[in-house]
Design a protein around this motif. Structure first.
Motif, PDB file in Angstrom:
ATOM      1  N   ARG A  97       9.117  15.919  14.270  1.00  0.00           N
ATOM      2  CA  ARG A  97       8.559  16.818  15.290  1.00  0.00           C
ATOM      3  C   ARG A  97       9.467  18.013  15.562  1.00  0.00           C
ATOM      4  NH1 ARG A  97       6.199  12.824  19.965  1.00  0.00           N
ATOM      5  NH2 ARG A  97       5.013  11.435  18.638  1.00  0.00           N
ATOM      6  N   CYS A 125      -3.795   5.794   5.975  1.00  0.00           N
ATOM      7  CA  CYS A 125      -2.489   6.181   5.439  1.00  0.00           C
ATOM      8  C   CYS A 125      -1.528   4.995   5.453  1.00  0.00           C
ATOM      9  CB  CYS A 125      -1.902   7.340   6.236  1.00  0.00           C
ATOM     10  SG  CYS A 125      -2.658   8.911   5.791  1.00  0.00           S
ATOM     11  N   PRO A 126      -0.690   4.871   4.414  1.00  0.00           N
ATOM     12  CA  PRO A 126       0.085   3.634   4.267  1.00  0.00           C
ATOM     13  C   PRO A 126       1.215   3.489   5.273  1.00  0.00           C
ATOM     14  CG  PRO A 126       0.762   5.218   2.612  1.00  0.00           C
ATOM     15  CD  PRO A 126      -0.424   5.818   3.320  1.00  0.00           C
ATOM     16  N   TYR A 127       1.759   4.598   5.757  1.00  0.00           N
ATOM     17  CA  TYR A 127       2.933   4.468   6.619  1.00  0.00           C
ATOM     18  C   TYR A 127       2.559   4.288   8.081  1.00  0.00           C
ATOM     19  CZ  TYR A 127       2.087   9.494   7.096  1.00  0.00           C
ATOM     20  OH  TYR A 127       1.497  10.714   7.307  1.00  0.00           O
ATOM     21  N   ALA A 128       1.312   4.531   8.418  1.00  0.00           N
ATOM     22  CA  ALA A 128       0.864   4.338   9.798  1.00  0.00           C
ATOM     23  C   ALA A 128      -0.565   3.810   9.804  1.00  0.00           C
ATOM     24  CB  ALA A 128       0.948   5.652  10.574  1.00  0.00           C
ATOM     25  N   ILE A 155       9.467  18.151  19.662  1.00  0.00           N
ATOM     26  CA  ILE A 155      10.802  17.806  20.157  1.00  0.00           C
ATOM     27  C   ILE A 155      11.671  19.061  20.102  1.00  0.00           C
ATOM     28  CG2 ILE A 155      12.888  16.486  19.603  1.00  0.00           C
ATOM     29  CD1 ILE A 155      10.983  14.165  18.844  1.00  0.00           C
ATOM     30  N   CYS A 193      -4.351  10.463   2.444  1.00  0.00           N
ATOM     31  CA  CYS A 193      -2.998  10.170   1.972  1.00  0.00           C
ATOM     32  C   CYS A 193      -2.961   9.829   0.486  1.00  0.00           C
ATOM     33  CB  CYS A 193      -2.396   9.021   2.773  1.00  0.00           C
ATOM     34  SG  CYS A 193      -1.568   9.600   4.275  1.00  0.00           S
ATOM     35  N   GLN A 195       1.161   9.451  -5.539  1.00  0.00           N
ATOM     36  CA  GLN A 195       1.715  10.774  -5.232  1.00  0.00           C
ATOM     37  C   GLN A 195       2.485  11.314  -6.436  1.00  0.00           C
ATOM     38  OE1 GLN A 195       1.370  12.179  -2.123  1.00  0.00           O
ATOM     39  NE2 GLN A 195       2.651  13.983  -2.393  1.00  0.00           N
ATOM     40  N   HIS A 225       1.028   2.720  16.451  1.00  0.00           N
ATOM     41  CA  HIS A 225       2.206   2.940  15.609  1.00  0.00           C
ATOM     42  C   HIS A 225       2.897   4.215  16.038  1.00  0.00           C
ATOM     43  CE1 HIS A 225       1.060  -0.114  12.684  1.00  0.00           C
ATOM     44  NE2 HIS A 225      -0.169   0.328  12.805  1.00  0.00           N
ATOM     45  N   MET A 273       5.759  10.334   3.800  1.00  0.00           N
ATOM     46  CA  MET A 273       5.540  10.106   2.368  1.00  0.00           C
ATOM     47  C   MET A 273       6.718  10.565   1.514  1.00  0.00           C
ATOM     48  SD  MET A 273       2.532   8.704   2.016  1.00  0.00           S
ATOM     49  CE  MET A 273       1.888   9.098   0.395  1.00  0.00           C
ATOM     50  N   ARG A 274       7.567  11.420   2.051  1.00  0.00           N
ATOM     51  CA  ARG A 274       8.682  11.954   1.249  1.00  0.00           C
ATOM     52  C   ARG A 274       9.954  11.172   1.520  1.00  0.00           C
ATOM     53  NH1 ARG A 274       7.488  15.633  -2.781  1.00  0.00           N
ATOM     54  NH2 ARG A 274       5.259  15.274  -2.608  1.00  0.00           N
ATOM     55  N   TRP A 287      11.502   1.721   7.423  1.00  0.00           N
ATOM     56  CA  TRP A 287      10.075   1.588   7.742  1.00  0.00           C
ATOM     57  C   TRP A 287       9.646   0.127   7.676  1.00  0.00           C
ATOM     58  CZ3 TRP A 287       6.089  -0.362   4.761  1.00  0.00           C
ATOM     59  CH2 TRP A 287       4.807  -0.190   5.268  1.00  0.00           C
ATOM     60  N   VAL A 302       8.572   7.448   9.569  1.00  0.00           N
ATOM     61  CA  VAL A 302       8.857   7.669   8.153  1.00  0.00           C
ATOM     62  C   VAL A 302       7.604   8.229   7.493  1.00  0.00           C
ATOM     63  CG1 VAL A 302       9.402   6.522   5.978  1.00  0.00           C
ATOM     64  CG2 VAL A 302      10.544   5.799   8.074  1.00  0.00           C
ATOM     65  N   ASP A 344      -3.888   9.242  22.849  1.00  0.00           N
ATOM     66  CA  ASP A 344      -4.050   7.921  22.246  1.00  0.00           C
ATOM     67  C   ASP A 344      -5.492   7.779  21.734  1.00  0.00           C
ATOM     68  OD1 ASP A 344      -2.686   4.912  22.445  1.00  0.00           O
ATOM     69  OD2 ASP A 344      -4.876   4.921  22.420  1.00  0.00           O
ATOM     70  N   VAL A 397       5.116   6.731  14.345  1.00  0.00           N
ATOM     71  CA  VAL A 397       5.481   7.008  12.964  1.00  0.00           C
ATOM     72  C   VAL A 397       6.890   7.573  12.905  1.00  0.00           C
ATOM     73  CG1 VAL A 397       4.870   8.315  10.919  1.00  0.00           C
ATOM     74  CG2 VAL A 397       3.081   7.447  12.417  1.00  0.00           C
ATOM     75  N   LEU A 443      -0.127  15.837   4.719  1.00  0.00           N
ATOM     76  CA  LEU A 443       0.418  14.489   4.915  1.00  0.00           C
ATOM     77  C   LEU A 443       1.345  14.099   3.765  1.00  0.00           C
ATOM     78  CD1 LEU A 443      -2.702  12.598   6.325  1.00  0.00           C
ATOM     79  CD2 LEU A 443      -0.764  13.548   7.584  1.00  0.00           C
ATOM     80  N   GLY A 444       1.022  14.558   2.557  1.00  0.00           N
ATOM     81  CA  GLY A 444       1.860  14.233   1.400  1.00  0.00           C
ATOM     82  C   GLY A 444       3.203  14.943   1.417  1.00  0.00           C
ATOM     83  N   GLN A 445       3.323  15.965   2.244  1.00  0.00           N
ATOM     84  CA  GLN A 445       4.575  16.732   2.321  1.00  0.00           C
ATOM     85  C   GLN A 445       5.284  16.512   3.655  1.00  0.00           C
ATOM     86  OE1 GLN A 445       5.605  18.957  -0.179  1.00  0.00           O
ATOM     87  NE2 GLN A 445       3.908  18.287  -1.452  1.00  0.00           N
ATOM     88  N   ASP A 446       4.736  15.646   4.497  1.00  0.00           N
ATOM     89  CA  ASP A 446       5.310  15.396   5.832  1.00  0.00           C
ATOM     90  C   ASP A 446       5.479  16.698   6.615  1.00  0.00           C
ATOM     91  OD1 ASP A 446       5.476  12.723   5.082  1.00  0.00           O
ATOM     92  OD2 ASP A 446       7.506  12.947   4.309  1.00  0.00           O
ATOM     93  N   LEU A 492       0.831  -1.204   0.000  1.00  0.00           N
ATOM     94  CA  LEU A 492       0.000   0.000   0.000  1.00  0.00           C
ATOM     95  C   LEU A 492       0.872   1.263   0.000  1.00  0.00           C
ATOM     96  CD1 LEU A 492      -2.821   1.146   0.093  1.00  0.00           C
ATOM     97  CD2 LEU A 492      -2.759   0.965   2.575  1.00  0.00           C
ATOM     98  N   PHE A 493       1.981   1.188   0.688  1.00  0.00           N
ATOM     99  CA  PHE A 493       2.904   2.320   0.702  1.00  0.00           C
ATOM    100  C   PHE A 493       3.429   2.560  -0.722  1.00  0.00           C
ATOM    101  CE2 PHE A 493       6.030   4.287   3.994  1.00  0.00           C
ATOM    102  CZ  PHE A 493       5.987   5.491   3.316  1.00  0.00           C
ATOM    103  N   PRO A 511      -1.812  10.624  12.087  1.00  0.00           N
ATOM    104  CA  PRO A 511      -1.015   9.406  11.953  1.00  0.00           C
ATOM    105  C   PRO A 511      -0.628   8.737  13.272  1.00  0.00           C
ATOM    106  CG  PRO A 511      -0.118  11.180  10.595  1.00  0.00           C
ATOM    107  CD  PRO A 511      -1.185  11.782  11.437  1.00  0.00           C
ATOM    108  N   GLU A 512      -0.491   9.504  14.340  1.00  0.00           N
ATOM    109  CA  GLU A 512      -0.044   8.871  15.580  1.00  0.00           C
ATOM    110  C   GLU A 512      -1.103   8.888  16.671  1.00  0.00           C
ATOM    111  OE1 GLU A 512       4.018   9.531  16.975  1.00  0.00           O
ATOM    112  OE2 GLU A 512       4.381  10.551  15.096  1.00  0.00           O
ATOM    113  N   HIS A 567       7.104  14.296  11.129  1.00  0.00           N
ATOM    114  CA  HIS A 567       7.511  13.030  11.730  1.00  0.00           C
ATOM    115  C   HIS A 567       8.696  13.170  12.687  1.00  0.00           C
ATOM    116  CE1 HIS A 567       4.558  11.273   9.225  1.00  0.00           C
ATOM    117  NE2 HIS A 567       5.111  11.776   8.142  1.00  0.00           N
TER     118      HIS A 567
END
Lengths: 222, 466
Positions: B239, B83-86, B182, B464, A34, A97, A103-104, A113, A101, B170, A99, B197-200, A26-27, B145-146, B237
């Motif tokens: 922070r 979203c795929p990464y989380a 951070i 995402c 994108q 999770h 999308m960039r 990841w 990592v 949570d 996170v 989200l697409g640009q982090d 999926l990633f 995402p978190e 991500h």
């Protein structure tokens, strides 16, 4: 020689890991969308497979080390405890999770990841029962091929384990890579993201069930 | 709580969310101003045009304590869970997280068993928030995402000062997980938070610390350009603070952030409430410029001349009504930007297909400091003006209420805001019209603030996938 079913099971587990959207296809699809091109999907697949393989490799190496210094009687119950314990943990804490990592990300980020996702899900631990059945015979086979020789035994046994362990990692990774490539490209090219809404079954539950089931099966097997 | 397939109100892309079934319920934060013994409430409004109760409050969930000042609220989970990464797609959009801006108390409200009669299942006390995150005055929240991300205006020290920032909750246990930052760099004032989200990238804006706002808009601080005027860009991500853009000292109160919903687009809109030189309001566009973010003003909305006798004390000397753009909302197709002019009593609609060249295509007048424009279904003049605005997922319906923040309400509408909620119909061509069947008058003492729509709306979810 290890039995064929063990290798088939290894391939099956690779496919099972690969089909889980959370393990990476999926990633790859998201990165393809994108950038608006199939090449981005394909480019994302090797680091995802590599990260997964590295996570499995860590388990294989750890298991080999433990196996070399642990009494054989203890290995099986310990493996059962690890599998059922992790399965239970994932049932309770499956949705969390941290996170790291986004999308960039590039090759290194995707590898990291994938390594973290596979490790957190216990992807490598799921193949522990197969390692039980494959590494010890590989050691014996290596010893029998070289004949008796007390001073060489440890090295030869370790070589047998390493060769078998590497084969395990590569076969598992290849199966996983083939599946994420097929699923990722099919979703990107034809099926579309609508499948996520109905087709994304709760792999966390399936995964936890697989861990617990494997552990239980191992416990019941003679 | 985990489900077998994803929550049906999660959508991979804004395009798919636009095809969702229309909302039937709206949830509205209701501030009580009537008596100190009565708490604020969450109102459930029937927005199903086929229902006999259309446009009316069908239930009211009273908070357990008085004095919360319910303000902005949101869902525990939404489309960003895909979203795929989380990925955590098997949580449910089930709980409304309802903070008290003044009390710092956060209510967890379960809508699942009976969406028309939600129940409070947990309350996070201000002491817990301060101990876990060292923040107070929770303001805006987004499911991300978190977990649940919440901006806060004040520190946890109880002194009304800063820095404000962002903390995490949570999305299952509703434990406060701690401060998000951070490295906050030069960021100190806090208000809104959202992201690309697409640009982090996370973006935050600035209002003021609690002691700068809680007793009302302070003219000395305003004329001294002490309120927020900067926008901060963060690595979502890692922070870490990455970049600050200063609008310039005359642009005060940099408030609402509305990033494009399409994750492949890297732009968004923000409102600055007042220009000290001429009382105008302005809309700003942020966009990528090489490796950095840049901002430029794309809309100026001028103040309107007015008879001082009809102005509240704070404005008499200026002989003009400022538009006071205090909220904006962007439709899910990223084409239409809605702009609330709380002072002049106007809701504007812009075509922002080309975000650098917006076109005003529609306008409706209701209330206003001087205008007092009427609604076809209500008797008499209206006060307050378009404030918290929410757009349906399909972009066809626009809802808004008329109260801003109690102490600020009293400065600009000293007679006390008589609160209402209305609905507009948005035509595909760009026009706006009042739905004459929908005029909700809150009970005396209650004022409506933010609206959330059942199953998500144009400012609740992030995506995402394009």
């Amino acid at each position: 020689m290890s039995e064929a079913w063990q290798w088939l099971a290894l391939i099956g587990l690779g496919a099972f890991h690969g089909v889980n959207p959370a393990m990476g296809w999926l990633f790859a699809v998201a990165l393809g969308l994108q950038e608006g091109r199939r090449g981005a999907v394909i480019k994302a697949l090797p680091p995802i497979a590599l990260g997964h393989a590295l996570s499995v490799l860590v388990v294989v190496i750890s298991f080999t080390m433990v196996q070399l210094v642990t009494a054989p009687d203890l290995l099986k119950p310990a493996t059962v405890a690890v599998l059922i314990g992790l399965g239970g943990y994932r049932l309770v804490r499956g949705q969390r999770h941290r996170v790291r990592v986004g999308m960039r990300t590039g090759f290194a980020g995707l590898t990291l990841w994938s390594f973290l996702m596979a490790s957190a899900h216990g992807a490598g631990l799921m193949i522990l029962p197969l390692l039980l059945g494959m590494l010890a015979p590989a050691q014996l086979m290596a010893l029998s091929l070289c004949g008796p020789g007390a001073e060489m035994t440890g090295t030869i046994a370790a070589f047998g384990s390493a060769a078998a362990g590497l084969a395990v990692v590569l076969v598992h990774m290849t199966a996983m890579l083939v599946v994420i490539a097929i699923v990722g490209l099919v979703v990107f090219e034809t099926v579309g993201l609508g499948i996520l809404r109905r087709g994304w079954v709760n792999f966390d539950l399936v995964w936890a069930g697989a861990l617990i089931g494997t552990g239980t099966g191992l416990l019941l097997l003679r | 709580m985990a489900t077998w397939t994803p929550d049906p109100s999660f959508y991979p892309s804004p395009r798919m969310a636009m095809q969702a079934p229309p909302e039937r319920l709206a949830y509205v934060a209701m501030l009580n101003t009537d008596t100190s013994a009565r708490p604020d409430a969450l109102g459930v409004v029937d927005v199903d045009p086929g229902s006999s109760g259309y446009g009316r409050i069908i239930s009211r969930l009273d908070m357990p304590n008085v004095g919360d000042e319910l303000h902005h609220f949101g869902w525990n989970a939404c489309s960003s869970a895909l979203c795929p990464y989380a990925p955590h797609p098997h949580v449910e959009r089930r709980y409304l997280i309802v903070p008290g801006l003044r009390s710092s108390r956060i209510h967890i409200v379960d809508t699942k068993a009976d969406p028309a009669h939600p129940k409070i299942v947990k309350v996070i006390e201000p002491e817990q928030l301060a101990a876990r995150a060292n923040y107070s005055r929770p303001h805006t929240l987004h499911c991300g995402p978190e977990g649940i991300y919440v901006s806060a205006l004040g520190n946890g020290g109880g002194n009304g000062g800063g820095p404000g920032g962002v903390f995490l909750i949570d999305h299952e246990t509703f434990d406060v997980l701690g401060q998000w930052e951070i490295d906050r760099g030069p960021q100190f004032l806090s208000y809104d938070v959202w992201w690309h989200l697409g640009q982090d990238t996370m973006i935050t804006s600035e209002w003021g610390t609690p002691d700068m706002i809680e007793d009302g808009l302070n003219p000395e601080l305003l004329l001294g350009a002490k309120y927020g005027r900067r926008v901060h860009f963060w690595d979502l991500h890692r922070r870490r603070h990455r970049q600050t853009i200063d609008l310039g000292p005359e642009y005060q109160l940099a408030l609402e952030l509305r990033p494009a919903h399409d994750p492949t687009k890297a732009h968004g809109f923000m409102n600055a409430v007042v220009n000290l030189k001429d009382l105008s309001s302005s809309i700003w566009l942020w966009h990528r410029d090489g490796g950095q973010w840049a901002m430029r003003k794309i809309i100026d909305i001028p103040a309107e001349p007015a008879d001082p006798d009809r102005l509240p004390p704070i404005l008499k000397g200026f002989k003009a009504v400022p538009p006071l753009v205090t909220d904006i909302d962007l439709s899910l197709d990223d084409r239409w930007l809605y702009v609330s002019c709380w002072g002049t009593g106007e809701m504007q609609r812009y075509d922002v297909s080309d975000p650098f060249r917006p076109k005003l295509t529609g306008s409706v007048r209701l209330g206003g400091i001087v205008g007092r424009s009427r609604h076809p279904s209500a008797e008499g003049d209206l006060n307050g003006g378009p404030q918290m605005v929410e757009v349906s997922r399909d972009g066809k319906r626009v809802y808004f209420t008329n109260s801003l923040y109690r102490s600020w309400d009293d400065q600009f509408y000293p007679e006390g805001i008589k609160s209402w909620m209305v609905k507009l119909d948005a035509s595909p061509e760009g026009g706006l019209s009042i739905d004459e069947r929908f005029f909700l008058r809150f009970d005396d003492g209650f004022r409506g603030h933010q609206i959330r729509l059942e199953g998500g709306d144009a400012s609740s979810d992030s995506y995402c996938y394009p």
